[in-house]
Write an enzyme that holds these catalytic residues in place. Structure first.
Site, PDB file in Angstrom:
ATOM      1  N   LYS A 142       0.822  -1.213   0.000  1.00 39.13           N
ATOM      2  CA  LYS A 142       0.000   0.000   0.000  1.00 39.13           C
ATOM      3  C   LYS A 142       0.861   1.272   0.000  1.00 39.13           C
ATOM      4  O   LYS A 142       2.073   1.208   0.261  1.00 39.13           O
ATOM      5  CB  LYS A 142      -0.937  -0.044   1.208  1.00 39.13           C
ATOM      6  CG  LYS A 142      -1.956  -1.210   1.139  1.00 39.13           C
ATOM      7  CD  LYS A 142      -2.892  -1.203   2.338  1.00 39.13           C
ATOM      8  CE  LYS A 142      -3.949  -2.284   2.236  1.00 39.13           C
ATOM      9  NZ  LYS A 142      -4.898  -2.239   3.376  1.00 39.13           N
ATOM     10  N   TYR A 192     -12.309  -2.098  -3.532  1.00 38.02           N
ATOM     11  CA  TYR A 192     -12.784  -2.231  -2.150  1.00 38.02           C
ATOM     12  C   TYR A 192     -14.307  -2.080  -2.052  1.00 38.02           C
ATOM     13  O   TYR A 192     -14.816  -1.720  -0.982  1.00 38.02           O
ATOM     14  CB  TYR A 192     -12.080  -1.223  -1.251  1.00 38.02           C
ATOM     15  CG  TYR A 192     -10.719  -1.682  -0.755  1.00 38.02           C
ATOM     16  CD1 TYR A 192     -10.599  -2.835   0.029  1.00 38.02           C
ATOM     17  CD2 TYR A 192      -9.552  -0.966  -1.033  1.00 38.02           C
ATOM     18  CE1 TYR A 192      -9.367  -3.260   0.503  1.00 38.02           C
ATOM     19  CE2 TYR A 192      -8.318  -1.396  -0.566  1.00 38.02           C
ATOM     20  CZ  TYR A 192      -8.236  -2.541   0.205  1.00 38.02           C
ATOM     21  OH  TYR A 192      -7.017  -2.972   0.685  1.00 38.02           O
ATOM     22  N   HIS A 218      -2.121  -5.363   1.490  1.00 37.01           N
ATOM     23  CA  HIS A 218      -3.393  -6.057   1.294  1.00 37.01           C
ATOM     24  C   HIS A 218      -3.084  -7.470   0.838  1.00 37.01           C
ATOM     25  O   HIS A 218      -2.125  -7.686   0.096  1.00 37.01           O
ATOM     26  CB  HIS A 218      -4.238  -5.378   0.206  1.00 37.01           C
ATOM     27  CG  HIS A 218      -5.320  -6.282  -0.338  1.00 37.01           C
ATOM     28  ND1 HIS A 218      -6.525  -6.424   0.289  1.00 37.01           N
ATOM     29  CD2 HIS A 218      -5.327  -7.133  -1.403  1.00 37.01           C
ATOM     30  CE1 HIS A 218      -7.249  -7.318  -0.386  1.00 37.01           C
ATOM     31  NE2 HIS A 218      -6.537  -7.764  -1.412  1.00 37.01           N
ATOM     32  N   GLU A 267      -9.518 -10.929  -7.664  1.00 28.17           N
ATOM     33  CA  GLU A 267      -8.557  -9.826  -7.544  1.00 28.17           C
ATOM     34  C   GLU A 267      -7.401  -9.949  -8.540  1.00 28.17           C
ATOM     35  O   GLU A 267      -6.922  -8.935  -9.062  1.00 28.17           O
ATOM     36  CB  GLU A 267      -8.037  -9.763  -6.104  1.00 28.17           C
ATOM     37  CG  GLU A 267      -9.133  -9.350  -5.121  1.00 28.17           C
ATOM     38  CD  GLU A 267      -8.684  -9.366  -3.662  1.00 28.17           C
ATOM     39  OE1 GLU A 267      -9.534  -9.078  -2.798  1.00 28.17           O
ATOM     40  OE2 GLU A 267      -7.492  -9.655  -3.389  1.00 28.17           O
TER      41      GLU A 267
HETATM   42  P1  ATP Z   1      -7.012  -5.906   3.304  1.00 30.27           P
HETATM   43  O1  ATP Z   1      -8.366  -6.211   2.704  1.00 30.27           O
HETATM   44  O2  ATP Z   1      -6.487  -4.541   2.945  1.00 30.27           O
HETATM   45  O3  ATP Z   1      -6.037  -7.007   3.050  1.00 30.27           O
HETATM   46  P2  ATP Z   1      -7.914  -6.862   5.839  1.00 30.27           P
HETATM   47  O4  ATP Z   1      -8.539  -7.963   5.048  1.00 30.27           O
HETATM   48  O5  ATP Z   1      -6.975  -7.240   6.933  1.00 30.27           O
HETATM   49  O6  ATP Z   1      -7.147  -5.862   4.893  1.00 30.27           O
HETATM   50  P3  ATP Z   1     -10.475  -5.542   5.852  1.00 30.27           P
HETATM   51  O7  ATP Z   1     -11.465  -5.740   6.953  1.00 30.27           O
HETATM   52  O8  ATP Z   1     -10.726  -6.236   4.539  1.00 30.27           O
HETATM   53  O9  ATP Z   1      -9.032  -5.929   6.449  1.00 30.27           O
HETATM   54  O10 ATP Z   1     -10.346  -3.986   5.626  1.00 30.27           O
HETATM   55  C1  ATP Z   1      -9.786  -3.471   4.418  1.00 30.27           C
HETATM   56  C2  ATP Z   1      -8.917  -2.287   4.729  1.00 30.27           C
HETATM   57  O11 ATP Z   1      -9.725  -1.224   5.205  1.00 30.27           O
HETATM   58  C3  ATP Z   1      -7.890  -2.519   5.836  1.00 30.27           C
HETATM   59  O12 ATP Z   1      -6.716  -3.138   5.402  1.00 30.27           O
HETATM   60  C4  ATP Z   1      -7.637  -1.120   6.293  1.00 30.27           C
HETATM   61  O13 ATP Z   1      -6.757  -0.438   5.389  1.00 30.27           O
HETATM   62  C5  ATP Z   1      -9.021  -0.486   6.201  1.00 30.27           C
HETATM   63  N1  ATP Z   1      -9.729  -0.632   7.474  1.00 30.27           N
HETATM   64  C6  ATP Z   1     -10.289  -1.756   7.997  1.00 30.27           C
HETATM   65  N2  ATP Z   1     -10.857  -1.521   9.172  1.00 30.27           N
HETATM   66  C7  ATP Z   1     -10.672  -0.210   9.428  1.00 30.27           C
HETATM   67  C8  ATP Z   1     -11.033   0.667  10.486  1.00 30.27           C
HETATM   68  N3  ATP Z   1     -11.723   0.237  11.536  1.00 30.27           N
HETATM   69  N4  ATP Z   1     -10.665   1.957  10.383  1.00 30.27           N
HETATM   70  C9  ATP Z   1      -9.988   2.423   9.321  1.00 30.27           C
HETATM   71  N5  ATP Z   1      -9.604   1.652   8.267  1.00 30.27           N
HETATM   72  C10 ATP Z   1      -9.946   0.362   8.321  1.00 30.27           C
HETATM   73 MG    MG Z   2      -9.769  -7.643   3.339  1.00 33.67          MG
END
Ligand code: ATP
Ligand code: MG
Length: 138
Positions: A11, A51, A117, A128
């Site tokens: 990222k 996203y 990610h 993806e």
């Molecule tokens: P990614 O999808 O990026 O691999 P992840 O699967 O660990 O991460 P997700 O729940 O899919 O987490 O959330 C996607 C992205 O959104 C996170 O990586 C983070 O950048 C952002 N994000 C998630 N939760 C929060 C939050 N509570 N506050 C701010 N940003 C968040």
């Molecule tokens: Mg995710």
């Protein structure tokens, strides 16, 4: 164990910090092969589409802003159980909760600027990979 492919994104925060090489090394040192790689500046539309599952979440707009704040390095990783192995190497979404030695524990700043990610399932990995590397689809 099966040979899988997964999508990784380094990222904008990690690219800006000059830790692309260190993060790619983690993948290689742990048996994942980089079979596709590019540095791209995402448009708002691309980040929003990527996203889209998080559209209703309160952090969606900030997430799109952050992901378009600078270039990202997108790769396809291939290897045994690549999807879960990559998630293990990444660590928890919130770097404060990530296990020591994981990419997020070592390189992430916050839950929103969290360095990497990784696809969270085989099904999403296929979607993806196709999103960024349509030429790889089989
Ligand atoms: P990614 O999808 O990026 O691999 P992840 O699967 O660990 O991460 P997700 O729940 O899919 O987490 O959330 C996607 C992205 O959104 C996170 O990586 C983070 O950048 C952002 N994000 C998630 N939760 C929060 C939050 N509570 N506050 C701010 N940003 C968040
Ligand atoms: Mg995710």
């Amino acid at each position: 164990m099966s040979i899988e492919r997964t999508l990784s994104i380094i990222k904008p925060d990690a690219v800006a910090k000059n830790v692309v090489g260190k993060i790619l090394s983690r993948f290689e040192e742990n048996g994942l092969k980089i079979i596709a790689l590019k540095l791209v500046q995402l448009s708002q539309q691309q980040a929003g589409e990527f996203y889209a599952v998080h559209k209703e979440r309160p952090f969606y707009n900030d997430l799109v802003q952050y992901m378009t704040g600078g270039p990202v390095v997108v790769s396809v990783l291939e290897g045994a159980d690549a999807v879960s192995l990559n998630r293990k190497l990444m660590g928890a979404t919130d770097p404060k909760k990530a296990d020591p030695g994981t990419i997020r524990a070592d390189f992430a700043d916050s839950i929103s600027a969290n360095a990497v990610h990784g696809s969270d399932s085989k099904e999403n990995a296929e979607i993806e990979v196709k999103f960024f590397f349509p030429e790889l689809s089989r």
